[in-house]
Write an enzyme that holds these catalytic residues in place. Structure first.
Site, PDB file in Angstrom:
ATOM      1  CB  ALA A 126       7.434  -1.843  -2.842  1.00  0.00           C
ATOM      2  CD  GLU A 155      10.905   4.145  -0.386  1.00  0.00           C
ATOM      3  OE1 GLU A 155      10.940   5.371  -0.140  1.00  0.00           O
ATOM      4  OE2 GLU A 155      10.978   3.686  -1.539  1.00  0.00           O
ATOM      5  CD  GLU A 167      13.265   3.375  -4.827  1.00  0.00           C
ATOM      6  OE1 GLU A 167      12.273   2.650  -4.629  1.00  0.00           O
ATOM      7  OE2 GLU A 167      14.332   3.229  -4.208  1.00  0.00           O
ATOM      8  N   GLY A 207       8.965   3.059  -4.631  1.00  0.00           N
ATOM      9  CA  GLY A 207       9.376   2.358  -5.849  1.00  0.00           C
ATOM     10  C   GLY A 207       8.814   2.989  -7.122  1.00  0.00           C
TER      11      GLY A 207
HETATM   12  N1  CAA Z   1       0.988  -0.873  -1.565  1.00  0.00           N
HETATM   13  C1  CAA Z   1      -0.177  -1.535  -1.469  1.00  0.00           C
HETATM   14  N2  CAA Z   1      -1.363  -0.931  -1.512  1.00  0.00           N
HETATM   15  C2  CAA Z   1      -1.379   0.390  -1.669  1.00  0.00           C
HETATM   16  C3  CAA Z   1      -0.203   1.150  -1.779  1.00  0.00           C
HETATM   17  C4  CAA Z   1       1.027   0.455  -1.728  1.00  0.00           C
HETATM   18  N3  CAA Z   1       2.213   1.073  -1.878  1.00  0.00           N
HETATM   19  N4  CAA Z   1      -0.528   2.457  -1.920  1.00  0.00           N
HETATM   20  C5  CAA Z   1      -1.880   2.503  -1.896  1.00  0.00           C
HETATM   21  N5  CAA Z   1      -2.395   1.263  -1.738  1.00  0.00           N
HETATM   22  C6  CAA Z   1      -3.792   0.876  -1.642  1.00  0.00           C
HETATM   23  C7  CAA Z   1      -4.360   1.210  -0.275  1.00  0.00           C
HETATM   24  O1  CAA Z   1      -4.043   0.198   0.655  1.00  0.00           O
HETATM   25  C8  CAA Z   1      -5.824   1.296  -0.593  1.00  0.00           C
HETATM   26  O2  CAA Z   1      -6.348  -0.017  -0.669  1.00  0.00           O
HETATM   27  P1  CAA Z   1      -7.785  -0.379  -0.027  1.00  0.00           P
HETATM   28  O3  CAA Z   1      -8.764   0.414  -0.875  1.00  0.00           O
HETATM   29  O4  CAA Z   1      -7.882  -1.856  -0.227  1.00  0.00           O
HETATM   30  O5  CAA Z   1      -7.749   0.071   1.384  1.00  0.00           O
HETATM   31  C9  CAA Z   1      -5.862   1.876  -1.997  1.00  0.00           C
HETATM   32  O6  CAA Z   1      -4.559   1.654  -2.535  1.00  0.00           O
HETATM   33  C10 CAA Z   1      -6.096   3.366  -2.022  1.00  0.00           C
HETATM   34  O7  CAA Z   1      -5.165   3.971  -1.145  1.00  0.00           O
HETATM   35  P2  CAA Z   1      -5.508   5.251  -0.288  1.00  0.00           P
HETATM   36  O8  CAA Z   1      -6.894   5.142   0.270  1.00  0.00           O
HETATM   37  O9  CAA Z   1      -4.407   5.447   0.690  1.00  0.00           O
HETATM   38  O10 CAA Z   1      -5.485   6.364  -1.430  1.00  0.00           O
HETATM   39  P3  CAA Z   1      -5.217   7.923  -1.314  1.00  0.00           P
HETATM   40  O11 CAA Z   1      -5.544   8.494  -2.645  1.00  0.00           O
HETATM   41  O12 CAA Z   1      -5.859   8.499  -0.118  1.00  0.00           O
HETATM   42  O13 CAA Z   1      -3.620   8.045  -1.068  1.00  0.00           O
HETATM   43  C11 CAA Z   1      -1.316   7.507  -1.515  1.00  0.00           C
HETATM   44  C12 CAA Z   1      -2.739   7.675  -2.084  1.00  0.00           C
HETATM   45  C13 CAA Z   1      -0.783   8.871  -1.045  1.00  0.00           C
HETATM   46  C14 CAA Z   1      -0.477   6.992  -2.664  1.00  0.00           C
HETATM   47  C15 CAA Z   1      -1.327   6.539  -0.326  1.00  0.00           C
HETATM   48  O14 CAA Z   1      -2.053   5.364  -0.687  1.00  0.00           O
HETATM   49  C16 CAA Z   1       0.026   6.114   0.145  1.00  0.00           C
HETATM   50  O15 CAA Z   1       0.661   6.846   0.909  1.00  0.00           O
HETATM   51  N6  CAA Z   1       0.501   4.906  -0.285  1.00  0.00           N
HETATM   52  C17 CAA Z   1       1.754   4.337   0.177  1.00  0.00           C
HETATM   53  C18 CAA Z   1       2.948   5.033  -0.437  1.00  0.00           C
HETATM   54  C19 CAA Z   1       4.227   4.424   0.077  1.00  0.00           C
HETATM   55  O16 CAA Z   1       4.493   4.375   1.257  1.00  0.00           O
HETATM   56  N7  CAA Z   1       5.093   3.956  -0.845  1.00  0.00           N
HETATM   57  C20 CAA Z   1       6.343   3.347  -0.509  1.00  0.00           C
HETATM   58  C21 CAA Z   1       6.200   1.849  -0.520  1.00  0.00           C
HETATM   59  S1  CAA Z   1       7.657   1.039   0.028  1.00  0.00           S
HETATM   60  C22 CAA Z   1       8.689   1.002  -1.324  1.00  0.00           C
HETATM   61  O17 CAA Z   1       8.376   1.465  -2.389  1.00  0.00           O
HETATM   62  C23 CAA Z   1      10.005   0.336  -1.059  1.00  0.00           C
HETATM   63  C24 CAA Z   1      11.019   0.493  -2.108  1.00  0.00           C
HETATM   64  O18 CAA Z   1      11.952   1.255  -2.029  1.00  0.00           O
HETATM   65  C25 CAA Z   1      10.973  -0.322  -3.285  1.00  0.00           C
END
Ligand code: CAA
Length: 259
Positions: A66, A133, A113, A110
């Site tokens: 998400a 999450e 998922e 997500g």
């Molecule tokens: N939402 C919004 N933006 C996101 C994102 C997310 N889930 N994941 C990555 N981005 C964005 C970052 O904010 C970043 O943006 P900026 O360049 O503007 O700063 C860009 O994508 C690149 O991200 P990273 O620099 O972190 O990239 P990376 O290659 O080093 O790492 C990653 C990649 C491991 C996917 C890391 O970005 C990450 O851990 N993302 C979050 C994953 C997460 O926590 N997902 C769960 C979300 S909650 C959910 O899904 C609830 C549910 O059950 C429905």
């Protein structure tokens, strides 16, 4: 309406829904989910399309979950929204055509998922899957607590969810979270191969097999067996069953009509 957050393309009998926000690692904001639902509606009408493939744009990510920026604005009422991410994934799980997740990188939250709501998951060897999450002090809310436990077992699901640890593609194969892991350069071809194998079967049988497995695992054994029996009864009366059995006997390739 043109799509801004996804791409909808077709190749042969396959429709591809590609999440197109690589700059945000294909995070799933509301707009992306709305477009996905719209795309599924359009593809449902396209008789020539036999299966749907979900993937993410770019080489890094299938979908990073998400959109966390949008999550900051969410309240309890949003989590209870009947049209939310859980609804979209239920729609995918019960979709009338088979679905394949082509996991080309991170499938987190997500994103994982979404993959779990598909019928089949094929990953590239550099994929990483997880439900992180709890790092945000929320829980997987789009089916993750339920589908992961059903796919990998309660123990492994609890470990993954409570620690937020990612699984690499090899481990995901080992635990049955994905069917197979292939080199990134072979991923698209392998998905096409899997899809075309499915599409060589009788479409009605594919539909009813999918329904029996998905619905059957959500009910007790007796009801599931009855569902299987009733599905088989429909198939026994179908033209495609006559064609399939006759083609076997005549040692030729069956030509199915879907009825
Ligand atoms: N939402 C919004 N933006 C996101 C994102 C997310 N889930 N994941 C990555 N981005 C964005 C970052 O904010 C970043 O943006 P900026 O360049 O503007 O700063 C860009 O994508 C690149 O991200 P990273 O620099 O972190 O990239 P990376 O290659 O080093 O790492 C990653 C990649 C491991 C996917 C890391 O970005 C990450 O851990 N993302 C979050 C994953 C997460 O926590 N997902 C769960 C979300 S909650 C959910 O899904 C609830 C549910 O059950 C429905």
């Amino acid at each position: 309406m043109p799509f801004e957050n996804i791409e909808l393309t077709t190749k042969d009998q396959l429709a591809y829904i590609t999440i197109n926000r690589p700059e945000a690692r294909n995070a799933l904001n509301k707009e992306t989910l709305d477009e996905m639902v719209e795309a599924l509606g359009r593809v449902a009408e396209q008789e020539e399309v036999g299966a749907v493939v979900f993937t993410g744009k770019g080489e890094k990510s299938f979908a990073a979950g998400a959109d966390i920026k949008q999550l900051t604005e969410k309240s309890a009422l949003d989590a209870l929204n009947p049209q939310g991410m859980q609804y979209v994934y239920d729609r995918i799980e019960s979709y009338e055509k088979p679905t394949i997740a082509m996991i080309n990188g991170y499938a987190l939250g997500g994103g994982c998922e979404l993959a779990m709501a598909c019928d089949i998951r094929v990953a590239s060897t550099n994929a990483k899957l997880g439900l992180p999450e709890l790092n945000l002090s929320i829980i997987p809310g789009a089916g993750g607590t339920q589908r992961l436990a059903r796919l990998v077992g309660k123990g492994k699901a609890l470990e993954m969810i409570l620690t937020g640890k990612m699984m690499d593609a090899q481990e995901a194969v080992q635990f049955g979270l994905v069917s197979e892991a292939v080199a990134p350069e072979d991923l698209a071809a392998r998905v096409e191969e899997v899809a075309s194998t499915i599409l060589s079967k009788g479409p009605l049988a594919v539909k009813l097999a999918k329904l029996s497995v998905h619905m059957g695992t959500e009910t007790d054994m007796k009801t599931g067996l009855m569902l299987e029996k009733l599905s088989q009864a429909i198939l026994f009366n179908s033209d495609d069953k006559n064609e399939g059995t006759q083609a076997f006997i005549e040692k030729r390739k069956a030509v199915f009509q879907g009825k």
